[in-house]
Design an enzyme around this catalytic site. Structure first.
Site, PDB file in Angstrom:
ATOM      1  N   ARG A  57       1.667  13.392  10.675  1.00  0.00           N
ATOM      2  CA  ARG A  57       0.512  14.164  11.149  1.00  0.00           C
ATOM      3  C   ARG A  57      -0.264  14.679   9.949  1.00  0.00           C
ATOM      4  O   ARG A  57       0.307  15.313   9.056  1.00  0.00           O
ATOM      5  CB  ARG A  57       0.979  15.324  12.035  1.00  0.00           C
ATOM      6  CG  ARG A  57      -0.159  16.089  12.692  1.00  0.00           C
ATOM      7  CD  ARG A  57       0.379  17.169  13.617  1.00  0.00           C
ATOM      8  NE  ARG A  57       1.105  16.597  14.730  1.00  0.00           N
ATOM      9  CZ  ARG A  57       2.253  17.076  15.207  1.00  0.00           C
ATOM     10  NH1 ARG A  57       2.809  18.134  14.649  1.00  0.00           N
ATOM     11  NH2 ARG A  57       2.838  16.513  16.237  1.00  0.00           N
ATOM     12  N   GLY A 424       2.527  15.059  29.207  1.00  0.00           N
ATOM     13  CA  GLY A 424       3.684  14.290  29.633  1.00  0.00           C
ATOM     14  C   GLY A 424       4.916  15.122  29.885  1.00  0.00           C
ATOM     15  O   GLY A 424       5.938  14.609  30.370  1.00  0.00           O
ATOM     16  N   CYS A 429       1.154  19.750  25.539  1.00  0.00           N
ATOM     17  CA  CYS A 429       0.363  19.287  24.387  1.00  0.00           C
ATOM     18  C   CYS A 429      -0.992  18.733  24.809  1.00  0.00           C
ATOM     19  O   CYS A 429      -1.909  18.660  23.993  1.00  0.00           O
ATOM     20  CB  CYS A 429       1.143  18.234  23.605  1.00  0.00           C
ATOM     21  SG  CYS A 429       2.632  18.876  22.820  1.00  0.00           S
ATOM     22  N   GLY A 430      -1.130  18.340  26.080  1.00  0.00           N
ATOM     23  CA  GLY A 430      -2.405  17.860  26.578  1.00  0.00           C
ATOM     24  C   GLY A 430      -3.280  18.963  27.142  1.00  0.00           C
ATOM     25  O   GLY A 430      -4.330  18.687  27.714  1.00  0.00           O
TER      26      GLY A 430
END
Length: 507
Positions: A57, A424, A429-430
Site C-alpha cells: 500500500r 466484503g 472498508c467499502g
C-alpha cells in the site's frame, strides 16, 4: 495482552526492515508470524489467498500524485505484479502479486519518484485524506494540503508514532463540499471561521473518534476546538500521542480512539489535550461547510480563470498498468502532469486549459473512465473482495460491476447522484455504513446451496447538514440475505424510490 500487542512489545514494526534481505534470500515461508504482522508497518502485506505473493500500500498524502509516479507504479505492476493496481477509499494505491525478494527493488523505484509505503498498515496513522482538488477549487476556505504534508512529515518514519493501539484515520480539509468523509475519522479537521481580537481568521474545527467497522458506525465527536492552519499539524500529533498513551489495548475490536472518547467524554478529552498543548485552546469557530457533499466528478472550473479539473470515474477503483500509463500521458498532454486521487476510488486530471477540453473529451480512455457516468456508476465504491482479502466473503469488485451494469439497464434516466458502496465483511472498508445504498457481503445457504449474498443498507449519510459533523447517519439494514443474482431486481426498486416525483400538472 493480545497477540499484536505482544508482537509490538518484542520488536518495533519498523525494525523488520533489517530482516528483509534474509527473508528475500530464504523465502517467504521462513517469515515468522510476528514479522508477517510487522511487515505491515512497512506497507507490505502477505495475503492468505495468494501464498508467496504480497500486496503493498502506497502513501499518497492528500491524494496528490503525478504522471511520473503513475508511470513508475504502472511499470512495477507490469514487471512484478498482475498489470493492475487498486485505488483506495483513503486516496492511496495498492500493488499486488509481487514476491518478498522483489520488495527492495520496488521501494527503490518508488523512492525515485517520491513515494513511500511506510506505516500504511496495522497500528499506525494511515494515509491522510484531504480534498482531492485542494488549491484548485473555488469552493474552499483555504488550501489545507500543506497541513496534510506537515502532519505526515511528523509521524512517517518516527517510532514515537508506531505503537498506536489500532489504526488511526485522519482527514484535514479546507474544502466546503464535505468530500472527505470527515464524520468517520479518528481526527477530522474541517473548515471554519473564528473572530479573534476583532479579526476574522480561517482555520479548522476539530472532531475526534469517528469510525466504522468494529462495533459499527460512530460519528466523530466535536471537541469545541478551533485551530489555525499553522498550529494544526502539531495539534494532530498531540491527539495521536494522547491516543497512544491512553487508548485501550486489551481487545482489538475495542481499541479504536472512539472507545477512549466514549469512556472519557468530550470535556475530559479536551482538557487532557489542552494540558498537552501547554496553553488554552480556542473554542470552535463557525463552520464554513456547505450542505451536502461533492465527489468532484465531471469538468469543473478552477480558481484560476481558463483552467479546469476533470474528474473521471474509475469503476470500483481497479486500474490496469496500461490505463495508468494513459492517464499519465493525458495529465502531461492536457494538464501540468499532476494527478489527484479521490476518496471514492476515482481520479482527477487538473489544470486543463479551456482550449484543449474538447480534445481531452475525445480521448478513448474517457469512454472507460467517464467524466459523465450514469448515477449508478458515479458513486460506486468497493472494497478489495475475496480474491485478495481473507476477511472478505464475496467477490465485491466483480459483483459491484456486474450488478451496476444490470442496474443501468433497468433503472435509466432521472436519478440523483448516489453512493452504492460494497464491503466484503463487517470491517466496512467499502464504507457501506454511510452510503445511500450499502451492501455487506456474506455467504448464505439457500435451497441447500451456499451462495454469495448481501445484506442491504439504505439511507447512510456522511454529512447530513452543513458543518454539523455529528449529523452523519448510519445506513439502516433493510434487506437480509439477498442472493447476489437477485440483487439487481431488489436494488432497482430501491433506486426507483429515489427518483424525483414528476411535477404536478397545472389545472
Amino acid at each position: 495482552m493480545n497477540k499484536i500487542e505482544a508482537y509490538k512489545a518484542e520488536k518495533n514494526g519498523l525494525d523488520v526492515r533489517v530482516d528483509l534481505p534474509r527473508y528475500a534470500a530464504e523465502g517467504w515461508e521462513t517469515i515468522s508470524d510476528g514479522d508477517r504482522e510487522r511487515l505491515k508497518w512497512l506497507g507490505v502485506f502477505l495475503r492468505r489467498q495468494t501464498p508467496g505473493h504480497f500486496m503493498m500500500r502506497l502513501r499518497v498524502p492528500n491524494g496528490i500524485s503525478n504522471a511520473a509516479q503513475f508511470r513508475a507504479i504502472a511499470g512495477i505492476s507490469s514487471d512484478f505484479g498482475k498489470d493492475f493496481a487498486d485505488l483506495t477509499t483513503r486516496q492511496q494505491i495498492q500493488l499486488r502479486w509481487f514476491r518478498i525478494d522483489q520488495v527492495q527493488e520496488i521501494w527503490d523505484r518508488l523512492e525515485a519518484v517520491g513515494i513511500v509505503s511506510l506505516q500504511t498498515g496495522m497500528d499506525n496513522v494511515r494515509g491522510i485524506m484531504g480534498c482531492p482538488v485542494a488549491g484548485l477549487t473555488p469552493n474552499e476556505l483555504f488550501d489545507a494540503s500543506e497541513v496534510v504534508r506537515e502532519y505526515s512529515s511528523i509521524f512517517v518514519g518516527n517510532r514515537e508514532y508506531t505503537n498506536l493501539p489500532r489504526k488511526f484515520n485522519v482527514t484535514i480539509t479546507g474544502c466546503l463540499d464535505n468530500c472527505t468523509h470527515a464524520v468517520t475519522q479518528d481526527i477530522a479537521l474541517t473548515p471554519a471561521l473564528r473572530t479573534i481580537d476583532g479579526q476574522e481568521f480561517r482555520g479548522f474545527n476539530v472532531a475526534v473518534g469517528g469510525k466504522q467497522g468494529s462495533g459499527g458506525f460512530r460519528p466523530a465527536t466535536d471537541l469545541d476546538i478551533f485551530v489555525l492552519p499553522r498550529d494544526a499539524a502539531v495539534l494532530c500529533s498531540k491527539i495521536t500521542l494522547l491516543y497512544c498513551d491512553y487508548g485501550p489495548r486489551e481487545a482489538r475490536n475495542k481499541s479504536r480512539l472512539a472507545f477512549l472518547v466514549e469512556e472519557w467524554g468530550a470535556a475530559r478529552f479536551r482538557s487532557e489535550l489542552e494540558a498537552r498543548a501547554g496553553h488554552p485552546l480556542l473554542t470552535a469557530g463557525r463552520s464554513a461547510a456547505k450542505e451536502g457533499k461533492s465527489d468532484h466528478i465531471g469538468i469543473h472550473p478552477q480558481k484560476e480563470a481558463g483552467l479546469n479539473y476533470v474528474g473521471l470515474v474509475v469503476p470500483v477503483g481497479r486500474i490496469t498498468a496500461a490505463q495508468m500509463m494513459e492517464v499519465a500521458r493525458l495529465a502531461d498532454t492536457y494538464g501540468n502532469g499532476e494527478i489527484r486521487l479521490t476518496g471514492e476510488q476515482n481520479l482527477i486530471i487538473p489544470n486543463v486549459p479551456d482550449g484543449v477540453l474538447p480534445a481531452l473529451k475525445r480521448e478513448p480512455l474517457l469512454r472507460e473512465f467517464r467524466p459523465d457516468p450514469s448515477p449508478v456508476m458515479r458513486g460506486l465504491v468497493s472494497c478489495t473482495g475475496i480474491d485478495y482479502c481473507h476477511f472478505a466473503l464475496v467477490d465485491t469488485k466483480g459483483l459491484a460491476l456486474e450488478t451496476s451494469r444490470e442496474l443501468e439497464k433497468e433503472v435509466a434516466g432521472n436519478l440523483p447522484a448516489l453512493s452504492i458502496n460494497w464491503s466484503g465483511c463487517p470491517n466496512a472498508c467499502g464504507n457501506h455504513t454511510v452510503a445511500d445504498i450499502g451492501l455487506l457481503g456474506k455467504k448464505e445457504r439457500i435451497g441447500g446451496e451456499v451462495v454469495e449474498a448481501v445484506d442491504v443498507f439504505l439511507g447512510g449519510k456522511a454529512a447530513a447538514a452543513a458543518g454539523i459533523i455529528t449529523d452523519g447517519e448510519s445506513a439502516v439494514k433493510t434487506l437480509e440475505n439477498v442472493p447476489c443474482n437477485e440483487l439487481p431486481k431488489a436494488l432497482s426498486k430501491a433506486l426507483e424510490s429515489l427518483r424525483p416525483a414528476p411535477a404536478a400538472l397545472s389545472a
